[in-house]
Design an enzyme around this catalytic site. Sequence first.
Site, PDB file in Angstrom:
ATOM      1  N   CYS A 178       2.406   3.114   9.795  1.00 41.42           N
ATOM      2  CA  CYS A 178       2.598   4.483   9.307  1.00 41.42           C
ATOM      3  C   CYS A 178       3.008   5.409  10.444  1.00 41.42           C
ATOM      4  O   CYS A 178       2.301   5.497  11.457  1.00 41.42           O
ATOM      5  CB  CYS A 178       1.324   4.999   8.655  1.00 41.42           C
ATOM      6  SG  CYS A 178       1.481   6.685   8.014  1.00 41.42           S
ATOM      7  N   ASN A 223       8.597  -7.345   4.160  1.00 40.20           N
ATOM      8  CA  ASN A 223       8.488  -6.107   3.385  1.00 40.20           C
ATOM      9  C   ASN A 223       9.645  -5.181   3.735  1.00 40.20           C
ATOM     10  O   ASN A 223      10.091  -5.152   4.874  1.00 40.20           O
ATOM     11  CB  ASN A 223       7.144  -5.431   3.701  1.00 40.20           C
ATOM     12  CG  ASN A 223       7.021  -4.026   3.152  1.00 40.20           C
ATOM     13  OD1 ASN A 223       6.633  -3.114   3.863  1.00 40.20           O
ATOM     14  ND2 ASN A 223       7.356  -3.822   1.902  1.00 40.20           N
ATOM     15  N   GLY A 224      10.134  -4.443   2.738  1.00 40.45           N
ATOM     16  CA  GLY A 224      11.152  -3.424   3.000  1.00 40.45           C
ATOM     17  C   GLY A 224      12.392  -3.581   2.148  1.00 40.45           C
ATOM     18  O   GLY A 224      13.131  -4.566   2.301  1.00 40.45           O
ATOM     19  N   GLY A 225      12.637  -2.645   1.218  1.00 40.86           N
ATOM     20  CA  GLY A 225      13.882  -2.610   0.462  1.00 40.86           C
ATOM     21  C   GLY A 225      14.083  -3.753  -0.512  1.00 40.86           C
ATOM     22  O   GLY A 225      15.211  -4.007  -0.935  1.00 40.86           O
ATOM     23  N   GLN A 268      -6.521  -1.800   3.027  1.00 34.15           N
ATOM     24  CA  GLN A 268      -5.887  -1.443   4.299  1.00 34.15           C
ATOM     25  C   GLN A 268      -6.678  -0.328   4.972  1.00 34.15           C
ATOM     26  O   GLN A 268      -7.044   0.653   4.321  1.00 34.15           O
ATOM     27  CB  GLN A 268      -4.446  -0.975   4.105  1.00 34.15           C
ATOM     28  CG  GLN A 268      -3.740  -0.715   5.431  1.00 34.15           C
ATOM     29  CD  GLN A 268      -2.316  -0.222   5.265  1.00 34.15           C
ATOM     30  OE1 GLN A 268      -2.096   0.912   4.822  1.00 34.15           O
ATOM     31  NE2 GLN A 268      -1.348  -1.045   5.626  1.00 34.15           N
ATOM     32  N   ARG A 285       8.257   0.387  -3.525  1.00 38.41           N
ATOM     33  CA  ARG A 285       8.769   1.422  -4.419  1.00 38.41           C
ATOM     34  C   ARG A 285       9.245   0.882  -5.762  1.00 38.41           C
ATOM     35  O   ARG A 285       9.164   1.569  -6.777  1.00 38.41           O
ATOM     36  CB  ARG A 285       9.900   2.184  -3.719  1.00 38.41           C
ATOM     37  CG  ARG A 285       9.409   3.182  -2.664  1.00 38.41           C
ATOM     38  CD  ARG A 285      10.562   3.774  -1.885  1.00 38.41           C
ATOM     39  NE  ARG A 285      11.199   2.772  -1.044  1.00 38.41           N
ATOM     40  CZ  ARG A 285      12.493   2.778  -0.737  1.00 38.41           C
ATOM     41  NH1 ARG A 285      13.280   3.698  -1.223  1.00 38.41           N
ATOM     42  NH2 ARG A 285      12.998   1.846   0.053  1.00 38.41           N
ATOM     43  N   HIS A 310       7.272  -4.924   8.170  1.00 38.40           N
ATOM     44  CA  HIS A 310       8.149  -3.957   7.511  1.00 38.40           C
ATOM     45  C   HIS A 310       9.450  -3.969   8.298  1.00 38.40           C
ATOM     46  O   HIS A 310       9.479  -3.598   9.474  1.00 38.40           O
ATOM     47  CB  HIS A 310       7.519  -2.567   7.524  1.00 38.40           C
ATOM     48  CG  HIS A 310       8.287  -1.566   6.728  1.00 38.40           C
ATOM     49  ND1 HIS A 310       7.693  -0.467   6.153  1.00 38.40           N
ATOM     50  CD2 HIS A 310       9.605  -1.484   6.402  1.00 38.40           C
ATOM     51  CE1 HIS A 310       8.615   0.245   5.505  1.00 38.40           C
ATOM     52  NE2 HIS A 310       9.782  -0.364   5.661  1.00 38.40           N
ATOM     53  N   LYS A 356      -0.249  -5.034   9.446  1.00 35.08           N
ATOM     54  CA  LYS A 356       1.031  -4.612   8.880  1.00 35.08           C
ATOM     55  C   LYS A 356       1.720  -3.711   9.900  1.00 35.08           C
ATOM     56  O   LYS A 356       1.174  -2.672  10.282  1.00 35.08           O
ATOM     57  CB  LYS A 356       0.843  -3.867   7.561  1.00 35.08           C
ATOM     58  CG  LYS A 356       2.140  -3.571   6.823  1.00 35.08           C
ATOM     59  CD  LYS A 356       1.855  -2.981   5.442  1.00 35.08           C
ATOM     60  CE  LYS A 356       3.136  -2.865   4.615  1.00 35.08           C
ATOM     61  NZ  LYS A 356       4.097  -1.884   5.162  1.00 35.08           N
ATOM     62  N   PRO A 390       0.845  -1.195   0.000  1.00 35.68           N
ATOM     63  CA  PRO A 390       0.000   0.000   0.000  1.00 35.68           C
ATOM     64  C   PRO A 390       0.878   1.241   0.000  1.00 35.68           C
ATOM     65  O   PRO A 390       1.789   1.359   0.824  1.00 35.68           O
ATOM     66  CB  PRO A 390      -0.793  -0.126   1.308  1.00 35.68           C
ATOM     67  CG  PRO A 390       0.083  -0.947   2.204  1.00 35.68           C
ATOM     68  CD  PRO A 390       0.800  -1.898   1.304  1.00 35.68           C
TER      69      PRO A 390
END
Length: 382
Positions: A111, A234-236, A81, A257, A194, A156, A15
């Site tokens: 977030c 999740n992440g990178g 979400q 991304r 994350h 998440k 998301p």
Amino acid sequence: MALRLGRAFRTSVAPMIDVTDPYFLRLLRLISPFGNHRLWTEMVHANAFSRGRIHLDPKKLSQHIPLHELRSDFASGIVVQIGASHPDDAFAAVSELASLGVRHVNLNCGCPSRNVQMGSFGAVLMKSPEHTADIVRAMSEAASQDGCERLTVSVKCRIGIDEDESPEFLRRFLATVISRGRASRGGDIEFILHTRRAWLNGLSPEQNRTIPQLNYARAYEMIKEFPLTAFVVNGGIDTVEAVEEHLSVADEVMIGRKVREDPWFLSQLDQRVYGVAADQLPDPMDVLSEYASFVDQIHEAHGTRYSVLARPLFAFFHGRKGRVLRRHLAQAVAQIKPLGRGVIDQRHDVAFSDVLKEALAKSETEHAQSTPEEDAKVALTG
């Protein structure tokens, strides 16, 4: 790790605010029409359902929920979400989303933005595991109502908050939500980790996605400690090789991304992870044509701005070709501006498909007339 029994997805698109709107998700589905990847919406506040009654406003609802996908064979691949700070709001949101055909609802506990903190949801919830569990339980209870049997719930979250990235912190959060968040009629809770901690002060949301160090080892540690719980990492993650590596440990991998910058990355995953043959992949021009037809329908039904509908295409092509199309499309769209509420200028009757054809024609002409020296200069200047 072996694929869990009955688990259909191994990859997800994260998301992303101002990115994963229904129009971008439609484009991704056209790029990858095989139903391999879960597609996540932008976060929608639960209050929009419990108080704003967004589900009664077709135009507003269409801006946040990919209704077109929910009516397709790939409805199970859509994740909505929500942000919530109170169990009652979360229950109402999940109930209404279930009535729309949503199969999976996720609670945002990651977030770190200031506005989200002021609303007492997002990453700040990780500081209150018991309260978070109450919200998740309300979601689970809503999902276990008659008629909602196929709806699942997930959380998440980050691997840590501020100075505390200890395994004890994350372990307590997960254990509390797992033990207290289940509905009385059962139902497993899935976690998306994350793998960066969230700094609630001093870093912007964008900086929080890049500055805190990645800690995949912490995610792997939790996966080992909670073997009966499904985990998504999740992440990178921005290469096929990285996806394959994480899938050897985690149930699923989430990419953010990389897909925003290159939507066609999904085609690489289709081939390498899911075994789709190269000759089965869609042609880019066919994808553009189908997207334009979809957008024409959306604009006619809801009057959605062309600038919003064009945005998903800005990363469709790479290099000079992408930059030229982006410029011509933006210029064409800029000529169609609202003059007031419900009033459009003299080009209001121009279909988006025609605007896109015009931009493509100009782009192809400019690209064909360019020299290698000009291409190199543009590449250097951006």
